[in-house]
Write a protein that holds these residues in place. Structure first.
Motif, short mmCIF file in Angstrom:
data_model
loop_
_atom_site.label_atom_id
_atom_site.label_comp_id
_atom_site.label_asym_id
_atom_site.label_seq_id
_atom_site.Cartn_x
_atom_site.Cartn_y
_atom_site.Cartn_z
N LEU A 59 54.11 49.39 -24.18
CA LEU A 59 53.92 49.73 -22.78
C LEU A 59 52.78 50.74 -22.64
N ALA A 60 51.81 50.42 -21.80
CA ALA A 60 50.68 51.32 -21.57
C ALA A 60 50.58 51.62 -20.08
N ILE A 61 50.37 52.88 -19.76
CA ILE A 61 50.09 53.29 -18.39
C ILE A 61 48.69 53.90 -18.42
N GLN A 62 47.79 53.29 -17.70
CA GLN A 62 46.40 53.74 -17.66
C GLN A 62 46.13 54.43 -16.33
N VAL A 63 45.48 55.57 -16.40
CA VAL A 63 45.08 56.30 -15.20
C VAL A 63 43.58 56.49 -15.28
N GLY A 64 42.88 55.89 -14.33
CA GLY A 64 41.42 55.97 -14.31
C GLY A 64 40.93 56.56 -13.00
N ASP A 65 39.72 57.07 -13.02
CA ASP A 65 39.14 57.64 -11.81
C ASP A 65 37.64 57.37 -11.76
N THR A 66 37.08 57.59 -10.60
CA THR A 66 35.63 57.45 -10.40
C THR A 66 34.99 58.83 -10.30
N GLY A 67 35.54 59.78 -11.02
CA GLY A 67 35.07 61.17 -10.97
C GLY A 67 33.85 61.42 -11.83
N SER A 68 33.74 62.66 -12.27
CA SER A 68 32.54 63.11 -12.98
C SER A 68 32.51 62.76 -14.46
N GLY A 69 33.60 62.24 -14.99
CA GLY A 69 33.62 61.96 -16.43
C GLY A 69 33.57 63.25 -17.22
N MET A 70 33.45 63.15 -18.53
CA MET A 70 33.46 64.34 -19.38
C MET A 70 32.21 64.40 -20.23
N THR A 71 31.84 65.61 -20.56
CA THR A 71 30.72 65.82 -21.47
C THR A 71 31.21 65.56 -22.90
N PRO A 72 30.31 65.33 -23.84
CA PRO A 72 30.72 65.18 -25.24
C PRO A 72 31.51 66.39 -25.74
N GLU A 73 31.14 67.58 -25.32
CA GLU A 73 31.86 68.81 -25.72
C GLU A 73 33.29 68.78 -25.20
N GLN A 74 33.49 68.36 -23.96
CA GLN A 74 34.84 68.28 -23.40
C GLN A 74 35.67 67.24 -24.14
N VAL A 75 35.06 66.13 -24.49
CA VAL A 75 35.78 65.09 -25.23
C VAL A 75 36.21 65.60 -26.60
N ARG A 76 35.35 66.37 -27.27
CA ARG A 76 35.67 66.91 -28.60
C ARG A 76 36.91 67.80 -28.56
N HIS A 77 37.12 68.51 -27.47
CA HIS A 77 38.24 69.47 -27.38
C HIS A 77 39.36 68.97 -26.47
N LEU A 78 39.40 67.69 -26.25
CA LEU A 78 40.27 67.11 -25.23
C LEU A 78 41.73 67.51 -25.31
N PHE A 79 42.35 67.40 -26.44
CA PHE A 79 43.78 67.67 -26.55
C PHE A 79 44.07 69.00 -27.24
N HIS A 80 43.09 69.88 -27.26
CA HIS A 80 43.26 71.21 -27.83
C HIS A 80 43.76 72.16 -26.75
N PRO A 81 44.66 73.08 -27.08
CA PRO A 81 45.14 74.02 -26.06
C PRO A 81 44.05 75.00 -25.64
N LEU A 82 44.13 75.43 -24.41
CA LEU A 82 43.27 76.46 -23.82
C LEU A 82 41.82 76.05 -23.60
N HIS A 83 41.53 74.76 -23.66
CA HIS A 83 40.20 74.26 -23.28
C HIS A 83 40.34 73.56 -21.93
N THR A 84 39.56 73.98 -20.97
CA THR A 84 39.67 73.42 -19.63
C THR A 84 38.30 73.14 -19.03
N ALA A 85 38.24 72.11 -18.22
CA ALA A 85 37.03 71.81 -17.47
C ALA A 85 37.21 72.23 -16.01
N SER A 86 38.36 72.84 -15.72
CA SER A 86 38.69 73.22 -14.34
C SER A 86 38.23 74.62 -13.97
N GLY A 87 37.56 75.29 -14.88
CA GLY A 87 37.12 76.65 -14.58
C GLY A 87 38.31 77.60 -14.45
#
Length: 133
Positions: A59-87
Motif C-alpha cells: 500500500l502506497a500513499i503519495q502526496v505531491g504538490d506543485t510547490g517550490s521543490g527542494m534544493t539538493p542540500e535539502q534533499v541530502r538532509h531530508l529525514f535528519h532531525p532539526l533540518h528545516t526549510a520552513s525558516g
C-alpha cells in the motif's frame, strides 16, 4: 490551493496504530500546502495505490504538490532531525518523526520525485498488517 484525491476502487483494511498513518499523512499534506505558497495554480494531490509487486509494503500513499521543490542540500538532509526549510516557523522534526514511525512498523517514507520550482512527491509505503513480514 486545489486538493485532488485519487482512491483505488477496492476497500483497503490496514491494521496499524492510528498515529502511524495519521502523523505522516498530516505532516506531508501540511508541508505540501505550505510550500505551494500563494500560487494561483497551486495543487496538492493525494493518491492511494496498491502495488502487488511490493509484497512487504503493497500500500502506497503519495502526496505531491506543485510547490517550490527542494534544493539538493535539502534533499541530502531530508529525514535528519532539526533540518528545516520552513525558516523560523519550522522545527525540523516533522519528516524525521514521520519517517521513524513508518520504519518502526516495517513501512517506508521516501521522496519519490522532486523538481526544483516544480514540486515534490513523497510516498508512504505501508505494510497491511503491523508486525508481520
Amino acid at each position: 490551493i486545489t486538493v485532488v484525491v485519487h482512491l483505488p476502487p477496492q476497500d483497503l483494511i490496514v491494521h496499524l496504530p492510528p498515529e502511524v498513518l495519521e502523523q505522516p499523512l498530516i505532516n506531508l499534506i501540511d508541508n505540501a500546502t505550505k510550500f505551494c505558497g500563494r500560487r494561483r495554480w497551486a495543487q496538492v494531490e493525494v493518491r492511494v495505490v496498491v502495488d502487488h509487486s511490493q509484497p512487504l509494503c503493497p500500500l502506497a500513499i503519495q502526496v505531491g504538490d506543485t510547490g517550490s521543490g527542494m534544493t539538493p542540500e535539502q534533499v541530502r538532509h531530508l529525514f535528519h532531525p532539526l533540518h528545516t526549510a520552513s525558516g523560523a516557523k519550522g522545527h525540523g522534526i516533522g519528516l524525521y518523526v514521520s519517517h521513524s514511525l513508518l520504519i518502526a512498523v516495517g513501512g517506508q517514507l521516501i521522496l519519490k520525485e522532486n523538481w526544483r520550482w516544480g514540486g515534490s512527491v513523497f510516498e508512504m509505503r505501508l505494510p497491511l498488517v503491523w508486525g508481520e513480514k
